[in-house]
Design a protein around this motif. Structure first.
Motif, short mmCIF file in Angstrom:
data_model
loop_
_atom_site.label_atom_id
_atom_site.label_comp_id
_atom_site.label_asym_id
_atom_site.label_seq_id
_atom_site.Cartn_x
_atom_site.Cartn_y
_atom_site.Cartn_z
N CYS A 20 2.76 4.20 -1.64
CA CYS A 20 2.66 3.89 -0.21
C CYS A 20 3.54 2.71 0.21
CB CYS A 20 1.20 3.62 0.15
SG CYS A 20 0.16 5.09 0.01
N ALA A 55 -7.22 7.23 -1.64
CA ALA A 55 -7.07 6.15 -0.66
C ALA A 55 -7.80 4.92 -1.16
CB ALA A 55 -7.60 6.57 0.70
N VAL A 73 -3.30 5.32 1.92
CA VAL A 73 -3.72 6.72 1.86
C VAL A 73 -2.57 7.52 1.27
CG1 VAL A 73 -4.47 8.74 3.18
CG2 VAL A 73 -5.24 6.45 3.86
N ASP A 74 -2.85 8.26 0.22
CA ASP A 74 -1.85 9.12 -0.41
C ASP A 74 -1.19 9.97 0.68
OD1 ASP A 74 -0.70 11.54 -1.63
OD2 ASP A 74 -1.64 10.83 -3.48
N PRO A 75 0.14 10.00 0.72
CA PRO A 75 0.83 10.77 1.77
C PRO A 75 0.37 12.22 1.87
CG PRO A 75 2.41 9.40 0.60
CD PRO A 75 1.09 9.27 -0.13
N TYR A 77 -2.57 13.26 1.65
CA TYR A 77 -3.92 13.31 2.23
C TYR A 77 -3.99 12.66 3.61
CZ TYR A 77 -5.55 14.96 -2.26
OH TYR A 77 -5.75 15.71 -3.39
N ARG A 78 -2.86 12.28 4.16
CA ARG A 78 -2.86 11.67 5.49
C ARG A 78 -3.23 12.70 6.55
NH1 ARG A 78 2.26 7.67 4.45
NH2 ARG A 78 1.10 6.36 3.00
N GLY A 79 -3.78 12.21 7.65
CA GLY A 79 -4.19 13.10 8.73
C GLY A 79 -5.61 13.60 8.56
N GLY A 83 -8.07 6.81 6.37
CA GLY A 83 -7.84 5.41 6.73
C GLY A 83 -8.93 4.90 7.65
N THR A 113 1.74 1.24 11.44
CA THR A 113 0.47 0.62 11.02
C THR A 113 -0.15 -0.15 12.17
OG1 THR A 113 1.19 0.55 8.73
CG2 THR A 113 -0.59 -0.95 9.36
N PHE A 116 -1.91 2.29 14.24
CA PHE A 116 -3.15 2.74 13.60
C PHE A 116 -4.30 1.79 13.92
CE2 PHE A 116 -5.93 2.00 9.88
CZ PHE A 116 -6.59 3.22 9.84
#
Length: 142
Positions: A20, A55, A73-75, A77-79, A83, A113, A116
């Protein structure tokens, strides 16, 4: 599932932080993780999918306010709101210890970020952070 990391998961956490882009040459991520996991006022929370760490968030209470570091967060697993879920877990962890406020530090050029945290209701404080690095021996470096 979100829960505190176990020491056996430290390599997975550091690998995630590297993936990340959170690791910097002047910070030893293993030392950061070990310090947080061994402290009475801190921990590292992890989100898991099928026993795989996907994450993390390092959370601690300095006696005056709470802080969160290494939110990752592992790319892949994003969305999936991981987070957001980790930040809620950090807020709950800190509120349970009576911390009146939670702070995060974000690099100035990291607009994604910042967005976010703003979406979670965080606001920018009017402060400037100064720092001084210590040498490996724990004394101020020249």
């Amino acid at each position: 599932m979100i829960r505190p990391l176990e020491i056996s998961q430290r390599d997975a956490a550091v690998t995630l932080w590297e993936t990340c882009g959170l690791v910097r040459p002047w910070n030893d991520p293993y030392a950061d993780l070990d310090r947080a996991m061994s402290g009475r006022r801190s921990t590292v929370l992890g989100a898991f999918e099928n026993r795989t760490l996907v994450a993390t968030a390092m959370v601690g209470d300095d006696g005056h306010r709470g802080w969160v570091y290494y939110l990752a967060v592992d790319p892949e697993y994003r969305g999936r709101q991981l987070g957001r879920a980790l930040m809620q877990a950090c807020e709950t962890w800190l509120a349970g210890r009576g911390a009146p406020k939670l702070n995060v530090m974000i690099r100035g050029d990291n607009a994604v970020t910042r967005g976010f945290y703003e979406a979670l209701g965080y606001t920018q404080d009017d402060v400037v952070v100064y720092s001084r690095r210590f040498s490996d021996a724990g004394s101020p470096s020249a």
